[in-house]
Scaffold this active site. Structure first.
Site, short mmCIF file in Angstrom:
data_model
loop_
_atom_site.label_atom_id
_atom_site.label_comp_id
_atom_site.label_asym_id
_atom_site.label_seq_id
_atom_site.Cartn_x
_atom_site.Cartn_y
_atom_site.Cartn_z
N GLY A 37 0.84 -1.21 0.00
CA GLY A 37 0.00 0.00 0.00
C GLY A 37 0.87 1.24 0.00
N GLU A 40 5.78 4.23 0.49
CA GLU A 40 5.26 3.02 -0.14
C GLU A 40 5.69 1.85 0.75
OE1 GLU A 40 7.11 2.88 -3.97
OE2 GLU A 40 5.77 4.37 -4.84
N ASP A 74 -1.66 8.29 17.73
CA ASP A 74 -2.27 8.12 16.41
C ASP A 74 -2.94 6.75 16.28
OD1 ASP A 74 -3.01 8.95 13.89
OD2 ASP A 74 -1.09 8.45 12.95
N1 LIG Z 1 4.26 -4.04 8.84
C1 LIG Z 1 3.37 -4.16 7.89
N2 LIG Z 1 2.97 -5.37 7.47
C2 LIG Z 1 2.05 -5.49 6.52
N3 LIG Z 1 1.44 -4.45 5.94
C3 LIG Z 1 1.81 -3.22 6.31
C4 LIG Z 1 2.76 -3.00 7.30
N4 LIG Z 1 2.91 -1.68 7.50
C5 LIG Z 1 2.07 -1.10 6.66
N5 LIG Z 1 1.39 -1.99 5.95
C6 LIG Z 1 0.37 -1.77 4.94
O1 LIG Z 1 0.90 -0.87 3.98
C7 LIG Z 1 -0.04 0.05 3.60
C8 LIG Z 1 0.56 1.42 3.69
O2 LIG Z 1 0.93 1.66 5.00
P1 LIG Z 1 1.29 3.11 5.50
O3 LIG Z 1 1.51 3.04 6.97
O4 LIG Z 1 2.34 3.72 4.68
O5 LIG Z 1 0.02 3.80 5.09
P2 LIG Z 1 -1.08 4.55 5.85
O6 LIG Z 1 -1.04 4.23 7.29
O7 LIG Z 1 -2.31 4.26 5.11
O8 LIG Z 1 -0.58 6.03 5.56
P3 LIG Z 1 0.06 7.09 6.51
O9 LIG Z 1 1.05 6.39 7.36
O10 LIG Z 1 0.67 8.06 5.58
O11 LIG Z 1 -1.11 7.62 7.27
C9 LIG Z 1 -1.25 -0.14 4.48
O12 LIG Z 1 -2.24 -0.84 3.75
C10 LIG Z 1 -0.77 -1.02 5.59
O13 LIG Z 1 -1.76 -1.94 5.98
#
Ligand SMILES: Nc1ncnc2c1ncn2[C@@H]1O[C@H](COP(=O)(O)OP(=O)(O)OP(=O)(O)O)[C@@H](O)[C@H]1O
Length: 685
Positions: A414, A420, A537
């Site tokens: 995602g 990314e 958060d």
């Molecule tokens: N450790 C992880 N394992 C599996 N999936 C992950 C992990 N960390 C993040 N993701 C997935 O990656 C995607 C992007 O995560 P990210 O934290 O960058 O995005 P967000 O939380 O939607 O955005 P932001 O952090 O900018 O608010 C999300 O769908 C999240 O579920």
């Protein structure tokens, strides 16, 4: 030894006769005791004893009958006798030392001519004497150190003792005694020689033995060295093979992962295509020169809507029929035909039929409406997946690169605001990880870039030390290029809570409760560390699930470290405005002064999360945008939480939510107090 010597003297002096022998012996005895005592240091006790034995032996010889045993001793008693004794003694000592010095090269000492003659004369007696002397010499030699305490000194003392006898006056007896003495000296020397010979030969034997051993050790050592070299070469070869094997394994794993990921990508795109037909797709809408994307509904929604329309039409027809029936009944009543007998059975039955049909249409309508709801969820997932695919296609990391020679990037999970997240495989630890690629926007000013990096590093510093079952692990970080760096996180293969909620109408209380328990446990960990942390958060997108369904809190980008000196009021909120407003408590929106915050911020968020899981909506400002929440003071006005009638949940669950959503910060429990709540405890009563 003394006895041996006495025997020797008595046997060798048998043919010597001197009538003044007793006197001479007396003089000799006096000289032995007197001169020795005056000319040298007192003799050691043992030697004195020896002397006295000798003296008494000599006396015994003197008192023996003439002819049976005679000793020829000079009667000279002049003033030089002492000097002579010392000289003789010195000479003898010199001889022994010379002998000792030379014994390494010539083990046989050559006798002086006089001594040689004496030796020739008395060869037969020498043979006897040698036996005696050898024995006594050996005894003396062995007892050397213990008898004198000076090693070679004992030999000298013996010499001194013998010198007394050798120092007899120059008479026949003297010359005989001299001859005997020379013989004894030769024999003594021979004795020493033979002992030393033995020593030398035993030493030689030892040396030969040692040389053999040394030679063998050298051979062994060179064999070992050869073996060592061989083993080192083998080890190196094995290491090389292992390295090559590792490289091959890595290549095979990478290839396999890439082919699996490629087929996953293919599958995902096929599914999207397939789902698009059913659920809808993104179309392009042109309005003049402006091109915009619009959503075009799929067949499923069209079918559902058609079903609903059909049901509605049927419902209208039946209701019309019912009205008509009722009208007819009322008409019959007005012309009085039915006044006495009441409603006829043939009128009642059709009405019951219409009513039943309307009820069934309502049920069908409900099913279709649920289907439409389902459709909305699926549409949301499809839209998310479409965005993910689009982001993946547009990503510069989509070609399966291996980062930091270790992390093989696979498919995009995602894309967030500035990052990314890729599913990746750690080729060293052999596990799946999530690589979060933080990209700095090239258009940003240098100041903004630095601020972003500072922020990300701060997040990394906080997160890296957190090790808890309900906190996503942060394994690593590294720079990719000037504008991109990567943090490596524990991979959570389940969906995040946001996706779960979008895929499920609402969670049963039991399921929601266990998720909340896990989140609270993670928060307890953050608040029991020496450096307490406020997450700040907490929202569905920041709660991930692993393959077993274990909930884990992630994203410490907005976290606050509670300073040690923070009082009971909490710490100042310096980054007001950040965060997701639906989940933040009223104190974060305080404008009149700098808000003071504590772990109670996270407790409020827990309340919102629990409510949202149970009722599928947030308690405050659910349909509002962030901007509207701020503008309308939605959270500042959130004094009391209301619960929908459906689904029905337990009073304990409602009480917990009320406690978490306590408006006044002072009355709200902190994380550690909340964790004590009986509703969050699973101990058996
Ligand atoms: N450790 C992880 N394992 C599996 N999936 C992950 C992990 N960390 C993040 N993701 C997935 O990656 C995607 C992007 O995560 P990210 O934290 O960058 O995005 P967000 O939380 O939607 O955005 P932001 O952090 O900018 O608010 C999300 O769908 C999240 O579920």
């Amino acid at each position: 030894m003394s006895d041996d010597m006495v025997m020797h003297f008595s046997s060798n002096s048998s043919n010597q006769s001197d009538h003044s022998l007793p006197d001479k012996i007396a003089k000799l005895e006096a000289r032995l005791t007197g001169k020795t005592a005056s000319s040298a240091k007192p003799l050691p006790q043992q030697q004195q004893q020896q002397l006295s034995v000798w003296s008494s032996a000599v006396k015994a010889v003197a008192s023996a009958p003439a002819g049976s045993s005679e000793v020829s001793i000079s009667d000279s008693d002049d003033e030089n006798t002492g000097d002579f004794l010392i000289r003789a003694n010195t000479k003898k000592r010199q001889k022994v030392e010379d002998f000792n010095n030379n014994n390494n090269s010539t083990l046989v000492d050559h006798p002086e001519p006089q001594e040689a003659a004496a030796a020739n004369d008395g060869r037969k007696n020498d043979a006897e004497t040698k036996t005696v002397l050898d024995g006594s010499k050996k005894k003396q030699g062995r007892g050397r150190a213990s008898s004198t305490g000076r090693g070679r000194g004992s030999k000298t003392n013996n010499d001194v003792t013998k010198s007394h006898l050798l120092a007899a006056p120059a008479s026949a007896a003297k010359s005989q005694l001299d001859q005997k003495d020379s013989k004894s000296e030769g024999q003594l020397r021979n004795g020493v020689c033979s002992v030393q010979d033995e020593d030398v030969s035993s030493l030689r034997a030892k040396i030969t033995l040692l040389e053999d051993e040394l030679c063998k050790s050298r051979q062994d050592s060179s064999e070992y060295q050869n073996l060592l070299r061989k083993l080192e070469n083998e080890a190196k070869e094995l290491k090389d093979q292992e390295q090559q094997g590792k490289q091959k394994t890595t290549k095979v794993i990478s290839d396999l992962l890439i082919s699996v990921s490629k087929s996953e990508r293919q599958e995902a795109r096929t599914k999207v295509k397939h789902d698009s037909l059913r659920l809808g797709s993104v179309g392009v809408l042109r309005t003049g020169t402006i091109i915009a994307e619009t959503w075009e509904d799929g067949q499923m929604l069209k079918d559902l809507n058609a079903q609903l329309r059909q049901l509605l039409e049927t419902k209208e027809v039946i209701e019309r029929q019912r009205k008509f029936l009722k009208k007819r009944q009322n008409g019959d009543k007005s012309d009085g035909t039915d006044s006495e007998s009441g409603a006829h059975e043939e009128d009642i039955i059709p009405d019951e039929i219409y009513k039943s049909r309307l009820a069934s249409i309502k049920r069908e309508e409900e099913v279709v409406l649920r289907e439409r709801e389902r459709y909305e969820l699926e549409k949301g997932q499809l839209m998310k997946e479409m965005k993910r695919i689009r982001d993946e296609d547009g990503s510069r990391f989509n070609n399966f690169p291996v980062l930091s020679s270790r992390y093989a990037l696979l498919n995009l999970l995602g894309k967030g605001g500035f990052s990314e997240v890729y599913k990746a495989y750690d080729l060293v630890s052999h596990r799946y990880v999530a690589c979060k690629l933080h990209g700095l926007n090239a258009q940003w000013s240098e100041e903004k870039k630095q601020s972003y990096i500072r922020h990300a590093m701060r997040e990394y510093d906080i997160h890296k030390d957190l090790v808890h079952h309900h906190i996503v692990r942060l394994w690593d970080k590294f720079r990719i290029d000037l504008d991109t760096f990567c943090t490596v996180l524990e991979y959570c293969s389940g969906k995040d809570l946001d996706a779960v909620l979008k895929a499920t109408p609402n969670l049963p209380e039991k399921e929601a409760r266990i998720i909340i328990v896990q989140i609270v446990q993670g928060l307890v960990y953050l608040n029991k560390r020496s450096q307490k942390i406020i997450h700040y958060d907490l929202k569905p997108g920041n709660v991930l699930f692993d393959e077993f369904g274990v909930a884990k809190v992630t994203d410490f980008g907005l976290s606050k470290i509670v300073e040690d000196n923070a009082g009971t009021q909490g710490m100042e909120l310096t980054s007001q405005g950040a965060g997701t407003y639906w989940y933040l408590p009223p104190e974060c929106f305080e404008l009149s002064r700098t808000p003071m915050i504590s772990s109670k911020v996270d407790v409020w968020s827990v309340g919102v999360l629990f409510y949202q899981m149970l009722f599928r909506k947030r308690p405050f400002g659910h349909d509002q945008s962030q901007e509207r929440i701020l503008r309308e003071d939605t959270i500042i006005k959130a004094k009391k939480v209301e619960f929908p009638a459906k689904p029905s949940i337990s009073n304990e669950a409602k009480d917990l939510i009320r406690r978490c959503l306590t408006y006044n910060q002072g009355d709200r429990p902190d994380v550690l107090t909340l964790a004590q709540d009986p509703y969050l405890s699973y101990t058996k009563k």
